[in-house]
Design a protein around this motif. Structure first.
Motif, PDB file in Angstrom:
ATOM      1  N   GLN B 217       0.811  -1.231   0.000  1.00 53.32           N
ATOM      2  CA  GLN B 217       0.000   0.000   0.000  1.00 53.32           C
ATOM      3  C   GLN B 217       0.841   1.276   0.000  1.00 53.32           C
ATOM      4  O   GLN B 217       0.331   2.354  -0.253  1.00 53.32           O
ATOM      5  N   TYR B 218       2.164   1.174   0.267  1.00 46.13           N
ATOM      6  CA  TYR B 218       3.004   2.374   0.340  1.00 46.13           C
ATOM      7  C   TYR B 218       3.720   2.702  -0.974  1.00 46.13           C
ATOM      8  O   TYR B 218       4.466   3.670  -1.051  1.00 46.13           O
ATOM      9  N   VAL B 219       3.572   1.844  -1.984  1.00 51.16           N
ATOM     10  CA  VAL B 219       4.141   2.148  -3.312  1.00 51.16           C
ATOM     11  C   VAL B 219       3.043   1.895  -4.344  1.00 51.16           C
ATOM     12  O   VAL B 219       2.014   1.304  -4.028  1.00 51.16           O
ATOM     13  N   ASP B 220       3.284   2.339  -5.586  1.00 48.44           N
ATOM     14  CA  ASP B 220       2.285   2.035  -6.613  1.00 48.44           C
ATOM     15  C   ASP B 220       2.769   0.868  -7.488  1.00 48.44           C
ATOM     16  O   ASP B 220       3.895   0.397  -7.347  1.00 48.44           O
ATOM     17  N   TYR B 223       5.985   1.262  -9.433  1.00 47.24           N
ATOM     18  CA  TYR B 223       7.231   1.086  -8.692  1.00 47.24           C
ATOM     19  C   TYR B 223       7.637  -0.392  -8.653  1.00 47.24           C
ATOM     20  O   TYR B 223       8.787  -0.747  -8.924  1.00 47.24           O
ATOM     21  N   PRO B 346       8.984   7.260 -13.980  1.00 47.01           N
ATOM     22  CA  PRO B 346       8.166   7.826 -12.911  1.00 47.01           C
ATOM     23  C   PRO B 346       7.371   6.748 -12.173  1.00 47.01           C
ATOM     24  O   PRO B 346       6.856   5.817 -12.789  1.00 47.01           O
ATOM     25  N   ALA B 347       7.336   6.857 -10.875  1.00 46.33           N
ATOM     26  CA  ALA B 347       6.573   5.918 -10.049  1.00 46.33           C
ATOM     27  C   ALA B 347       6.466   6.515  -8.661  1.00 46.33           C
ATOM     28  O   ALA B 347       7.222   7.419  -8.296  1.00 46.33           O
ATOM     29  N   MET B 348       5.526   5.987  -7.881  1.00 43.02           N
ATOM     30  CA  MET B 348       5.373   6.470  -6.518  1.00 43.02           C
ATOM     31  C   MET B 348       6.226   5.601  -5.598  1.00 43.02           C
ATOM     32  O   MET B 348       5.906   4.449  -5.347  1.00 43.02           O
ATOM     33  N   GLY B 349       7.353   6.166  -5.149  1.00 42.64           N
ATOM     34  CA  GLY B 349       8.225   5.445  -4.229  1.00 42.64           C
ATOM     35  C   GLY B 349       7.603   5.356  -2.853  1.00 42.64           C
ATOM     36  O   GLY B 349       6.484   5.827  -2.634  1.00 42.64           O
ATOM     37  N   CYS B 350       8.328   4.791  -1.914  1.00 39.08           N
ATOM     38  CA  CYS B 350       7.761   4.444  -0.613  1.00 39.08           C
ATOM     39  C   CYS B 350       7.178   5.647   0.148  1.00 39.08           C
ATOM     40  O   CYS B 350       7.875   6.611   0.454  1.00 39.08           O
ATOM     41  N   GLN B 351       5.871   5.556   0.470  1.00 37.95           N
ATOM     42  CA  GLN B 351       5.191   6.616   1.205  1.00 37.95           C
ATOM     43  C   GLN B 351       5.264   6.386   2.713  1.00 37.95           C
ATOM     44  O   GLN B 351       4.727   7.178   3.484  1.00 37.95           O
TER      45      GLN B 351
END
Lengths: 392, 392
Positions: B217-220, B223, B346-351
């Motif tokens: 849940q913390y990355v997309d 990623y 591009p990607a959502m790294g660790c939130q």
């Protein structure tokens, strides 16, 4: 022709730039202190060191200054700079003088102009005017303007209070300011690899505590001298930060092991013993890790299996910065650091190395030897109490 | 002009040469198997691979072969070669043909001649005769002989059974044949660093077991896809050696920690958890160590103090091949390896990364959290049982 008077060194630093402002401030202060210490070491006079917009300027006319400063960890590059007033006229005059000095017959040049602050002209204006001035100064040499791949690039940076004009860029060592990270214990021998490993961690910001294990009867004096001279050379990269050097007697413990244990495991045992002593030193000194020159597979005993055994029961970070490098890459770095010439001097290296060292060591075997044949704790205590400490 | 028919690839390998004969034999066999697998991967046909006097010769007319073989770990360089009979006449003829193909108007050349075996001429004879033949073939182009710094160097190696003539040298990756060292577990994320670290250890001879910790849940998805594609790219460097890839769910354990522990320690806890799971995988797979992409001081939480905490109680070798490297050096390597383009997508790294991670973490604090707030052993067991294994 009279030499131009370069009066300032422009210092660029890299990775710092991306840190938070608070961290950056702290790192910049350390970097400036280290630059001061390096200049003092080389007896280079300077008037002032100023920070401005992500750059450091060292006001010094000493011609050695740009090269010396490029060797301070954290510095990406330096340039000898001529400063002048922040007007177009003054900047053009200096650019023309530099052009006259460096551009030879038939060579090409380009102007790279930047501007920051309030002026009544643009960067483009500055570039064009300075280009014209350079051309005018050397037109009898048939110069060419080549913006893509010029023989000479003249940089003109016009800021609020002054202009900086320069052409040469000296590559720095990069890394982070020494002292921006914690201390590390660095195992340094008389060989090529270990000083390179120590240097790499210094370059990432670590102060080091060099530890030399003296194999006494198994090496000659020349070998020990190489280790000492190597540490002295490393010290030159670390002005302003003392080295607390430990020389630990290691011959007796090797002898004991060779008498009582399986001689083929001598190197593994030796490494384990060094780690354990180094960890005690690290804890005493508040260091955060141990640095070794191990590189995988470089010599017969450096197998991944033996490294596994060496680490068994070792509950402390052991860093091997060379673990993934090739020998020729390590040698190139040693050359650049200045330790290679010392490390390759003739000497009698360790004679305790067995003819056929264990390559696929068995962990149980060495553990059994350690617990039954030698008094490990006593050995560590003896080694520590007999260690000789020198401040460099 | 008809193209010359290069029929063989000469393969030079370096560090192997200094090993004992037994080890060298074993390594050469692994190297040849890896070359075969690389050629098969690229669908390059070849007739034969022969070992001779510290060289490997691949008999293939495929023009891609020299570049492809240069990417096999352990190869120092390759050259496309034309073979002919071991006489002066035949050698001169081929040297002249190569000269005619490569030397342009006004350029300089040199002949580098060697000889081994029984012939009725010396190396000097061969050099002189071949030089004359080249000169004769291109004299209308005003060639110059320049032994020190020629534009083109033509190599003539005359051996017992045949001559090898070539001019180009392609730099190889160096290192040691993959499979000559033990296996390692490589932590691979969607970032730039970790694949470079894994590649460096592959280059030193290690087969790797890539492990990707999926922060759920913390990355997309993008990623995770980057991590998978990165591992696929690494696999291209390892033909003939399967990758057993572990994808370990890691989101729940991060969530649990964030709910119960001090959020500022999330990154340290995350690392420790990854190490502990990776060690279990290593033990199961008979691997000799863990590889990480950690580099000192590159991000705020990678301080030497935090690394000390990360290693606390970790009784297994953790290798950080990038620990002493600068970011730009790592990026250059990622480019060469072919992973950079993937890693920068591009990607959502660790939130789960906290806004203000602990920089000077306290070991007691994290130990207390681990023992009181989370059931570490259960978490490790859960992660392992839920891991998804893919063979690549």
């Amino acid at each position: 022709m009279e030499d131009l008077k370069y009066d300032t060194v422009m210092v660029r630093y890299g990775e710092l730039a991306i840190k938070s402002e608070q961290v950056r401030n702290k790192y910049e202060k350390i970097l400036i202190k280290n630059i001061e210490a390096m200049l003092d070491l080389h007896k280079i006079e300077y008037q002032e060191i100023v920070r401005e917009r992500g750059r450091i300027y060292v006001i010094s006319e000493d011609k050695r200054a740009p090269a010396v400063i490029s060797n301070v960890f954290g510095v990406v590059s330096t340039s000898p700079v001529i400063t002048t007033g922040p007007t177009l006229e003054e900047s053009c005059k200096v650019a023309a003088a530099i052009g006259k000095e460096v551009i030879k017959d038939g060579e090409s040049f380009a102007i790279n102009a930047r501007r920051a602050g309030a002026h009544d002209f643009t960067s483009q204006d500055a570039g064009r005017k300075c280009g014209d001035a350079v051309w005018e100064a050397i037109k009898d040499r048939h110069p060419r303007v080549d913006l893509k791949n010029p023989d000479h690039e003249i940089f003109v940076e016009i800021r609020e209070e002054r202009s900086y004009i320069f052409t040469g860029v000296i590559r720095g060592t990069g890394g982070m300011p020494l002292g921006s990270q914690g201390k590390m214990v660095a195992l340094v021998s008389g060989g090529i690899d270990s000083p390179v490993a120590a240097w790499m961690m210094m370059r990432r910001g670590c102060e080091i505590i060099p530890v030399y294990f003296n194999n006494e009867q198994y090496v000659d004096e020349a070998y020990t001298q190489k280790a000492i001279d190597t540490i002295r050379k490393l010290k030159e990269w670390s002005p302003g930060h003392d080295f607390k050097v430990y020389e630990v007697p290691h011959g007796e413990c090797l002898r004991t092991f060779r008498e009582r244990g399986n001689i083929r495991y001598t190197c593994v045992f030796c490494k384990r013993m060094m780690y354990k002593v180094a960890i005690e030193i690290a804890k005493k000194e508040g260091a955060h890790g141990i640095i070794t020159g191990s590189s995988l597979g470089q010599v017969a005993s450096q197998t991944s299996e033996n490294l596994l055994i060496e680490h068994h029961g070792i509950d402390f970070p052991i860093y091997h910065p060379l673990i993934g490098l090739d020998k020729n890459e390590i040698v190139d770095m040693a050359q650049r650091i200045g330790t290679l010439d010392i490390s390759v001097r003739p000497a009698m290296g360790c004679q305790a190395v067995p003819k056929h060292p264990a390559i696929h060591g068995r962990i149980e075997e060495i553990m059994k030897m350690e617990s039954e044949q030698v008094d490990f704790d006593k050995m560590i205590g003896d080694a520590l109490s007999r260690a000789r400490i020198t401040i460099m």
